[in-house]
Write a protein that holds these residues in place. Structure first.
Motif, PDB file in Angstrom:
ATOM      1  N   ILE A 195       0.750  -1.228   0.123  1.00  0.00           N
ATOM      2  CA  ILE A 195      -0.069   0.050   0.078  1.00  0.00           C
ATOM      3  C   ILE A 195       0.702   1.254   0.074  1.00  0.00           C
ATOM      4  N   LEU A 196       1.998   1.265   0.884  1.00  0.00           N
ATOM      5  CA  LEU A 196       2.783   2.389   0.909  1.00  0.00           C
ATOM      6  C   LEU A 196       3.220   2.476  -0.564  1.00  0.00           C
ATOM      7  N   ARG A 197       3.747   1.618  -1.258  1.00  0.00           N
ATOM      8  CA  ARG A 197       4.272   1.925  -2.820  1.00  0.00           C
ATOM      9  C   ARG A 197       3.078   2.436  -3.797  1.00  0.00           C
ATOM     10  N   LEU A 198       1.813   2.029  -3.708  1.00  0.00           N
ATOM     11  CA  LEU A 198       0.708   2.349  -4.374  1.00  0.00           C
ATOM     12  C   LEU A 198       0.385   3.919  -4.031  1.00  0.00           C
ATOM     13  N   LEU A 199       0.583   4.123  -2.757  1.00  0.00           N
ATOM     14  CA  LEU A 199       0.403   5.749  -2.306  1.00  0.00           C
ATOM     15  C   LEU A 199       1.348   6.804  -2.788  1.00  0.00           C
ATOM     16  N   LEU A 217       3.246   6.108  -5.593  1.00  0.00           N
ATOM     17  CA  LEU A 217       2.968   6.288  -6.881  1.00  0.00           C
ATOM     18  C   LEU A 217       1.540   7.086  -7.359  1.00  0.00           C
ATOM     19  N   GLY A 218       1.028   7.584  -6.201  1.00  0.00           N
ATOM     20  CA  GLY A 218      -0.057   8.471  -6.815  1.00  0.00           C
ATOM     21  C   GLY A 218      -1.499   8.030  -6.328  1.00  0.00           C
ATOM     22  N   HIS A 250      -5.076   1.394   6.745  1.00  0.00           N
ATOM     23  CA  HIS A 250      -3.667   0.838   6.433  1.00  0.00           C
ATOM     24  C   HIS A 250      -2.779   1.929   6.229  1.00  0.00           C
ATOM     25  N   ARG A 251      -3.175   3.139   5.537  1.00  0.00           N
ATOM     26  CA  ARG A 251      -2.413   4.436   5.451  1.00  0.00           C
ATOM     27  C   ARG A 251      -2.110   5.019   6.553  1.00  0.00           C
ATOM     28  N   ALA A 252      -3.149   4.871   7.445  1.00  0.00           N
ATOM     29  CA  ALA A 252      -2.775   5.670   9.035  1.00  0.00           C
ATOM     30  C   ALA A 252      -1.718   4.891   9.839  1.00  0.00           C
ATOM     31  N   LEU A 310       5.396   9.578   9.779  1.00  0.00           N
ATOM     32  CA  LEU A 310       5.695  10.667   8.374  1.00  0.00           C
ATOM     33  C   LEU A 310       4.281  11.348   8.556  1.00  0.00           C
ATOM     34  N   GLY A 311       4.187  12.721   8.207  1.00  0.00           N
ATOM     35  CA  GLY A 311       3.172  13.444   8.066  1.00  0.00           C
ATOM     36  C   GLY A 311       2.683  13.929   6.905  1.00  0.00           C
ATOM     37  N   THR A 312       3.355  13.849   5.799  1.00  0.00           N
ATOM     38  CA  THR A 312       2.850  14.181   4.408  1.00  0.00           C
ATOM     39  C   THR A 312       2.943  13.146   3.443  1.00  0.00           C
ATOM     40  N   ARG A 313       2.244  13.227   2.414  1.00  0.00           N
ATOM     41  CA  ARG A 313       2.398  12.306   1.129  1.00  0.00           C
ATOM     42  C   ARG A 313       3.937  12.644   0.866  1.00  0.00           C
ATOM     43  N   ALA A 314       4.515  13.547   0.701  1.00  0.00           N
ATOM     44  CA  ALA A 314       5.909  14.094   0.078  1.00  0.00           C
ATOM     45  C   ALA A 314       6.724  13.099   0.873  1.00  0.00           C
ATOM     46  N   GLU A 315       6.688  13.158   2.376  1.00  0.00           N
ATOM     47  CA  GLU A 315       7.449  12.357   3.143  1.00  0.00           C
ATOM     48  C   GLU A 315       7.434  10.725   2.823  1.00  0.00           C
ATOM     49  N   LEU A 316       6.140  10.435   2.554  1.00  0.00           N
ATOM     50  CA  LEU A 316       5.850   8.991   2.287  1.00  0.00           C
ATOM     51  C   LEU A 316       6.674   8.747   1.002  1.00  0.00           C
ATOM     52  N   VAL A 317       6.474   9.568  -0.107  1.00  0.00           N
ATOM     53  CA  VAL A 317       7.289   9.161  -1.443  1.00  0.00           C
ATOM     54  C   VAL A 317       8.799   9.298  -1.121  1.00  0.00           C
TER      55      VAL A 317
END
Length: 219
Positions: free
Chosen positions: A157-161, A163-164, A184-186, A194-201
């Motif tokens: 799921i992290l990978r899919l997130l 990827l956008g 799962h994302r939470a 992590l706090g943002t999608r940018a950090e996740l990427v």
């Protein structure tokens, strides 16, 4: 009052040897024997033992599989696993099944007797060598979890997130509910702090998740 023991092993010579060792003690009485996990359940109902000395590897139902069934039918009984298997995973499996003790077949007669008395009295027992291995294995597992706290599904799921993909898209791709995807994302954000999608990427890139050919965005 004697400790009532049921001996379960698929080898008659082993059962006979255990009976000899245990019945040499004034406070222990062998009240039955069984040569299989299936038979152990019936013998436990019949003999109402305080302690069941249970082998692990037997034809048909294993000792670990038989343990919860024995304990359901005779809730007052306690199970001591006596096995040749010295892998800590077997010890964990035995205790998860409800066993109170685990002793290796190579153990001295005195240790088996001591273990029977210990668990009959409400305690638990693990062969000292196995106890040390379990501590080492648990420490290694904790270290691995700290190094990579995510489950396989969470990494997917992290990978899919990264990827956008949206939660709705991930839910559709993985055949899960949107709420499950959100949960799962939470958990991922919490575990990785992590706090943002940018950090996740950035995390996904740094750990090579976006380059992993095994992680596909299709089911």
């Amino acid at each position: 009052m004697s400790i009532r023991v049921l001996v379960v092993d698929d080898h008659a010579v082993v059962r006979a040897g255990l009976r000899r060792v245990l019945e040499a003690e004034d406070d222990i009485e062998v009240v039955g024997e069984a040569g299989s996990g299936e038979r152990a359940v019936y013998e436990a109902i019949e003999s109402k033992p305080d302690v069941v000395v249970m082998d692990v590897v037997m034809p048909g139902k294993s000792g670990i599989e038989a343990t919860p069934e024995v304990l359901r039918t005779v809730p007052t009984a306690r199970v001591l696993v006596l096995s040749m298997q010295d892998d800590p995973r077997y010890v964990h499996a035995a205790f998860e099944a409800g066993a109170s003790g685990y002793v290796l077949k190579e153990a001295a007669d005195e240790e088996v007797v001591s273990a029977v008395r210990e668990i009959a009295g409400g305690g638990s027992y693990v062969h000292p060598t196995l106890g040390a291995r379990m501590v080492t294995a648990d420490a290694a597992a904790r270290a691995a979890a700290e190094a990579d706290p995510l489950s396989d599904r969470e990494r997917e799921i992290l990978r899919l997130l990264a990827l956008g993909h949206t939660n709705q898209e991930i839910a559709k791709l993985l055949y899960i509910s949107v709420r499950t995807a959100e949960t799962h994302r939470a958990h991922i954000m919490q575990k990785l702090r992590l706090g943002t999608r940018a950090e996740l990427v950035r995390h996904a890139l740094a750990n090579g998740l976006l380059d992993d050919p095994s992680g596909s965005s299709s089911p």
